[in-house]
Design a protein around this motif. Sequence first.
Motif, PDB file in Angstrom:
ATOM      1  N   UNK A  15      -5.124 -17.973 -21.295  1.00 40.68           N
ATOM      2  CA  UNK A  15      -4.490 -17.280 -22.428  1.00 40.68           C
ATOM      3  C   UNK A  15      -3.689 -18.217 -23.324  1.00 40.68           C
ATOM      4  N   UNK A  16      -3.187 -19.329 -22.752  1.00 38.32           N
ATOM      5  CA  UNK A  16      -2.197 -20.110 -23.509  1.00 38.32           C
ATOM      6  C   UNK A  16      -2.348 -21.603 -23.271  1.00 38.32           C
ATOM      7  N   UNK A  29      -2.365 -22.210 -19.352  1.00 36.52           N
ATOM      8  CA  UNK A  29      -1.928 -21.137 -18.458  1.00 36.52           C
ATOM      9  C   UNK A  29      -2.983 -20.056 -18.335  1.00 36.52           C
ATOM     10  N   UNK A  30      -3.232 -19.577 -17.104  1.00 32.51           N
ATOM     11  CA  UNK A  30      -4.323 -18.615 -16.911  1.00 32.51           C
ATOM     12  C   UNK A  30      -3.872 -17.251 -16.405  1.00 32.51           C
ATOM     13  N   UNK A  31      -4.850 -16.375 -16.162  1.00 37.31           N
ATOM     14  CA  UNK A  31      -4.577 -14.987 -15.770  1.00 37.31           C
ATOM     15  C   UNK A  31      -4.066 -14.860 -14.341  1.00 37.31           C
ATOM     16  N   UNK A  65      -0.277 -13.014 -15.338  1.00 38.66           N
ATOM     17  CA  UNK A  65      -0.809 -13.989 -16.300  1.00 38.66           C
ATOM     18  C   UNK A  65       0.266 -14.761 -17.062  1.00 38.66           C
ATOM     19  N   UNK A  66      -0.083 -15.983 -17.446  1.00 35.49           N
ATOM     20  CA  UNK A  66       0.766 -16.798 -18.323  1.00 35.49           C
ATOM     21  C   UNK A  66       0.273 -16.527 -19.744  1.00 35.49           C
ATOM     22  N   UNK A  67       0.978 -15.637 -20.435  1.00 42.07           N
ATOM     23  CA  UNK A  67       0.482 -15.152 -21.724  1.00 42.07           C
ATOM     24  C   UNK A  67       0.732 -16.107 -22.883  1.00 42.07           C
ATOM     25  N   UNK A 116       5.365 -10.513 -22.135  1.00 42.62           N
ATOM     26  CA  UNK A 116       5.816 -11.334 -23.269  1.00 42.62           C
ATOM     27  C   UNK A 116       4.617 -12.201 -23.626  1.00 42.62           C
ATOM     28  N   UNK A 117       3.893 -11.818 -24.673  1.00 45.21           N
ATOM     29  CA  UNK A 117       2.665 -12.561 -24.920  1.00 45.21           C
ATOM     30  C   UNK A 117       2.658 -13.332 -26.228  1.00 45.21           C
ATOM     31  N   UNK A 118       3.840 -13.503 -26.821  1.00 45.81           N
ATOM     32  CA  UNK A 118       3.921 -14.376 -27.991  1.00 45.81           C
ATOM     33  C   UNK A 118       5.268 -15.083 -28.001  1.00 45.81           C
ATOM     34  N   UNK A 119       5.231 -16.400 -28.176  1.00 46.76           N
ATOM     35  CA  UNK A 119       6.443 -17.224 -28.274  1.00 46.76           C
ATOM     36  C   UNK A 119       6.363 -18.041 -29.557  1.00 46.76           C
ATOM     37  N   UNK A 120       7.505 -18.181 -30.229  1.00 46.68           N
ATOM     38  CA  UNK A 120       7.545 -18.971 -31.464  1.00 46.68           C
ATOM     39  C   UNK A 120       8.858 -19.740 -31.509  1.00 46.68           C
ATOM     40  N   UNK A 121       8.790 -21.067 -31.504  1.00 47.60           N
ATOM     41  CA  UNK A 121      10.002 -21.881 -31.619  1.00 47.60           C
ATOM     42  C   UNK A 121      10.501 -21.876 -33.054  1.00 47.60           C
ATOM     43  N   UNK A 122      11.831 -21.828 -33.199  1.00 50.98           N
ATOM     44  CA  UNK A 122      12.441 -21.959 -34.518  1.00 50.98           C
ATOM     45  C   UNK A 122      13.352 -23.185 -34.495  1.00 50.98           C
TER      46      UNK A 122
END
Length: 327
Positions: A15-16, A29-31, A65-67, A116-122
């Motif tokens: 997934x990631x 990262x997988x399921x 899973x590692x989303x 938690x399937x979306x991460x975005x660094x700011x």
Amino acid sequence: MDAQRALELLHVTVFSQSVSPCGKYLAAGNNYGEVAIFSLSAALSSEAKEESKKPVVSFTAHDGPVYAMVSTERQLLSSGNGELKAWNWSDIVKKGCKEAWSRRPPYRSSLEVPEINSLQLNPKDNSILLAGGDCAVHAMDLESGTFTHEFRGHSDYVHCLALRDQSQECLSGSEDGTVRMWDLRTGAQVQRIEVHKYEECSRPQHGKWIRCLATDCDWMVCGGGPALTLWHLRSVTPTTVFPLPHCQQHVMFYQDLILSAGHSPAINHLQISGEVRAQIPCTPRSVHSLCVNERSPEHKVLTAAGSSHKVDVFTNFSYRAFSLCFA
């Protein structure tokens, strides 16, 4: 390899992905909750062997899973069911994979364990944005580990996040069919776009969900159930609808192109005008993640991962050079 592991590898979905700060390593990262670390420098070497394409280290990061994953200058951050975890890259490259810390967003119920399937660094304020199954976007300060903002408005699962580089704004795409823009300073919703209600984008047979989005100044590209479409954000106008029949799951702006992939074994090279310049075959039947290594010029590659235990590597973006493999 034992029979059980061979069977697991048949059902792996990656997934990631995230590249290390030095650009020499790729994390996938997988399921099954596993994170595998591949050495790009070894795999790209002129003396590379089959072993060079297998993980240098792998570890179980999450129960499920590692989303999603992102890398800071020091740490690899991974997310799973209800939890964000950090791993020090300095430990990972020495094959010591001890969790540095973990955090759970302030969910409304203690029984709630949303993905938690979306991460975005700011990088502007050293924070990270998280989104997923609780229909909200959460902002966390990476220095203190405290959650500073919660952006609510979506009525269903949030699939994807993107930052607008020129302003303190974030965009989120959801199962509810909307893309929403948020002011990161105040937490206020600035804009709401119901993509599926625009006739040129609508594809009722696929649904209204928004699975992927990316931004570049005043431009946004998004897709999922609706057709992959380029939008001018200031005028909220869909300017280009790309002629791709399959649902797209990942999209990015890259130089003068848009790269996308989804429910077909190909990576699409798209021009802003709407022309499909190329469709490059890849191993996964369905692609969940595209990653361009911009951190090291000598290891600059495009990697594609999805419904396969293989992560495809494209040295020249117009063909697959080889695949990294979970072992």
